[in-house]
Design an enzyme around this catalytic site. Structure first.
Site, mmCIF file in Angstrom:
data_model
loop_
_atom_site.group_PDB
_atom_site.id
_atom_site.type_symbol
_atom_site.label_atom_id
_atom_site.label_comp_id
_atom_site.label_asym_id
_atom_site.label_seq_id
_atom_site.Cartn_x
_atom_site.Cartn_y
_atom_site.Cartn_z
ATOM 1 N N CYS A 81 47.204 40.826 42.925
ATOM 2 C CA CYS A 81 46.971 41.673 44.094
ATOM 3 C C CYS A 81 48.040 42.735 44.294
ATOM 4 C CB CYS A 81 46.864 40.818 45.355
ATOM 5 S SG CYS A 81 45.660 39.495 45.162
ATOM 6 N N GLY A 117 38.459 33.920 41.317
ATOM 7 C CA GLY A 117 38.496 32.796 40.391
ATOM 8 C C GLY A 117 39.017 33.242 39.051
#
Lengths: 391, 247
Positions: A81, A117
């Site tokens: 991120c 995921g």
């Protein structure tokens, strides 16, 4: 190290999965917007840094080739991120180190619906060390793993400080308020605290509206040296006054969920960035920080020194984190309401802060914004803290 | 699963021989368990790197674990879904080979499971002091409540130690689940009673089966809370002090 200016920024309107253009269309759109904002032709760019997490190799080129084919070096970058600000940092280092006069940095993500995921299950999971902490301290259930990790950190904080559940919810309330004024945000509908608390629980204490959504989007920035800015007649540019990245210390892998989700990395990166910029948190007016989940925003207030450890609840209920208070945190609506396309977020934060420092933030403008702080975090991991100023 | 856990942990040669990680996803009640026969561990949770994933109902799991049902037959009958490495699922035969009676006795002796009462099912995967993973083999029958005895005993202990309850500093509403019940630990009154209290400043929600561990101190309130087995609403401080009742 030479000073590095951010002379152009741009972003696409963020969108829900399945409702966006393809990645190369979004990314080239953001790149062109940043170049136009800078008043710089693509031919002037000497290097390009492309940040994205999900995609095959060389997606950066596919995107950038839409803008031009000049044969320049293109670097594809990921850091979960914190990909966007990682790309930004690399671009900055190239200019600061005298390797290039002007570089383009673009971040993009085309995401699928549903929780994050793993794509490759035939090799070591990069988060297995982090998951190990969770397995020892908390166990696993079937909620989205990221929600379990950050929610678990929220749990740990709540136990230590007796925090009310509503305190976490209040952060989403603020995010929606801010996003309602951001045409680039996905979720602009204002929500009441009651609505936020009543939404389905994802992982105690996080309810659905306290978790950022999968999002598609792109953002970009043009960085240049002082010399370049002068030659192009750009006066009073926003510049990077300080920036640091820190990765996991041993403390991430002990028995604390708070440390596992990157608290110590954030503290260390902030300290180094403040030091480089010769400022402290008290000198900052506007902040874009990594609110992937409300729990992380709460923790980050303390990690960045916006308030003392243990004081976050008071800070929030007194409104010190929004207009009229000591800081405005996530004026864009943050990851929670603007959205979180992994590769783009760091550059979208940069875009908002540059607009704020230039006085171009329209209804979201923070009065007297002179020093801006950015915090972008990726589990795995890396925390990048950047200080922007405009003289 | 707890019997299996004890068995696996006391037989490290099993892991050495089998070298496979099995992910079980059981339904009714739902739970995920990992039988890690690479590291010799059995635990509730998810291992994204498991070699093979098996999905079946709790009742079918009981039957398989007790040797009453054959995994191959269950697979072909559609009662057992297998994902990942199908071949690896064949290594489950170790469960058939296991001496269930001996394993159950060993697990009881080690304190991992409670000895089943006379009406309890034959299969051993029905731990009484455990997460909600494996319910008794008669799913329709409600779980027998264990917490009331524990709480009444606590009440008696408090009656013999005046002022002990005051350390709690509050009236705590306990909401028990599975089976559902309401109890009150009244710190200032140094008493425990069944029922609800108006305007409780602290409400603790916990499974009936976890109350004993909480009150005895076998599990700390913090640990139960972090694992999602204990929920606190309202003022957290009294919940943090529940440990004062141990012993």
């Amino acid at each position: 190290m030479r000073r590095v200016n951010v002379i152009g920024v741009g972003m696409t309107k963020f969108a829900k999965p399945g409702a966006s253009d393809d990645y190369h269309v979004m990314a080239s759109g953001a790149a062109r917007a940043a170049l136009a904002d800078a008043g710089v032709a693509y031919e002037t760019i000497e290097q390009a840094y492309a940040g994205y997490v999900y995609g095959d190799s060389t997606c950066g080129q596919r995107a950038i080739y839409e803008v031009g084919l000049t044969g320049i070096p293109v670097f594809n970058v990921n850091n979960n991120c914190s990909t966007g600000s990682t790309a930004l940092m690399l671009g900055r280092q190239a200019v600061a180190g005298g390797i290039a006069e002007c570089v383009l940095v673009v971040g993009f993500e085309k995401m699928e619906k549903g929780a994050l995921g793993n794509k490759f299950d035939d090799r070591a999971n990069p988060l297995e060390l982090h998951a190990g902490v969770m397995g020892r301290v908390q166990g696993f259930n079937s909620s989205p793993p990221a929600a379990q990790m950050f929610g678990g950190a929220g749990r740990e904080y709540r136990w230590r400080h007796g925090t009310k559940r509503e305190t976490f919810g209040k952060i989403s309330e603020k995010a929606r308020q801010h996003a309602s004024k951001n045409p680039y945000a996905v979720f602009k509908e204002v929500l009441s605290l009651d609505e936020i608390m009543a939404s389905p629980e994802v992982f105690d204490p996080l309810t659905r509206y306290q978790c950022c959504p999968p999002t598609c989007g792109a953002a970009a920035a043009v960085l240049c040296s002082d010399e370049f800015a002068r030659r192009h007649g750009i006066a009073r540019p926003v510049y990077i006054a300080g920036q640091a990245m820190r990765t996991d210390y041993g403390s991430s892998f002990g028995d604390s969920m708070i440390k596992m989700v990157g608290y110590d990395m954030a503290v260390a990166a902030a300290r180094a960035a403040y030091e480089e910029a010769s400022i402290g948190p008290e000198d900052v007016q506007v902040v874009e920080l990594h609110d992937c989940f409300t729990a992380n925003e709460l923790l980050t207030y303390e990690a960045l020194g916006l308030c003392q450890e243990g004081e976050a609840e008071k800070f929030i209920w007194e409104g010190q984190n929004t207009y009229g208070g000591r800081y405005v945190t996530n004026p864009s609506g943050g990851l929670l309401s603007k959205g979180h396309p992994l590769g783009a977020t760091g550059l979208a934060q940069c875009t908002e802060l540059v607009w704020q420092l230039r006085g171009q933030a329209a209804d979201r403008q923070v009065d007297g914004a002179r020093v801006a702080l950015q915090h972008n975090l990726g589990l795995g991991g890396a925390a990048v803290v950047t200080v922007y100023r405009r003289d | 699963f707890l019997v299996l856990q004890h068995h696996v942990e006391s037989h490290p040669e099993l892991a050495q021989a089998i070298q496979t990680v099995f992910q079980f996803k059981v339904t009714g009640p739902d739970a995920s368990w990992v039988i890690d026969l690479k590291q010799g561990k059995v635990y509730e949770g998810v291992d994204p790197k498991a070699d093979v994933t098996l999905e079946l109902s709790d009742a079918d799991y009981q039957a398989m674990a007790s040797g009453q049902a054959n995994p191959q037959k269950m697979y072909f009958a559609g009662q057992l879904k297998i994902g990942g490495n199908l071949m690896a699922s064949q290594k489950l035969s170790f469960m058939q080979k296991m001496d269930r009676e001996a394993a159950l006795k060993a697990a009881i002796a080690a304190g991992r499971v409670q000895a089943p009462g006379p009406a309890a099912p034959k299969t051993a995967a029905a731990p009484a002091v455990a997460p909600k993973a494996a319910a008794p083999a008669a799913p329709a029958a409600p779980r027998e409540a264990r917490a009331p005895a524990v709480l009444r005993a606590l009440g008696e202990r408090l009656a013999q130690s005046p002022g002990r309850g005051a350390e709690l500093g509050a009236v705590v509403q306990l909401r028990l689940r599975n089976p559902d019940a309401s109890w009150v630990i009244d710190g200032p009154a140094n008493a425990v009673r069944e029922g609800t209290v108006e305007g409780a400043t602290t409400t603790v929600t916990i499974d009936d089966g976890d109350v004993e561990a909480l009150i005895s101190g076998a599990s700390s309130a913090q640990d139960l809370y972090q694992r999602g087995k204990l929920r606190v609403d309202g003022d957290i401080a009294p919940a943090q002090r529940l440990g004062i009742f141990k012993g």
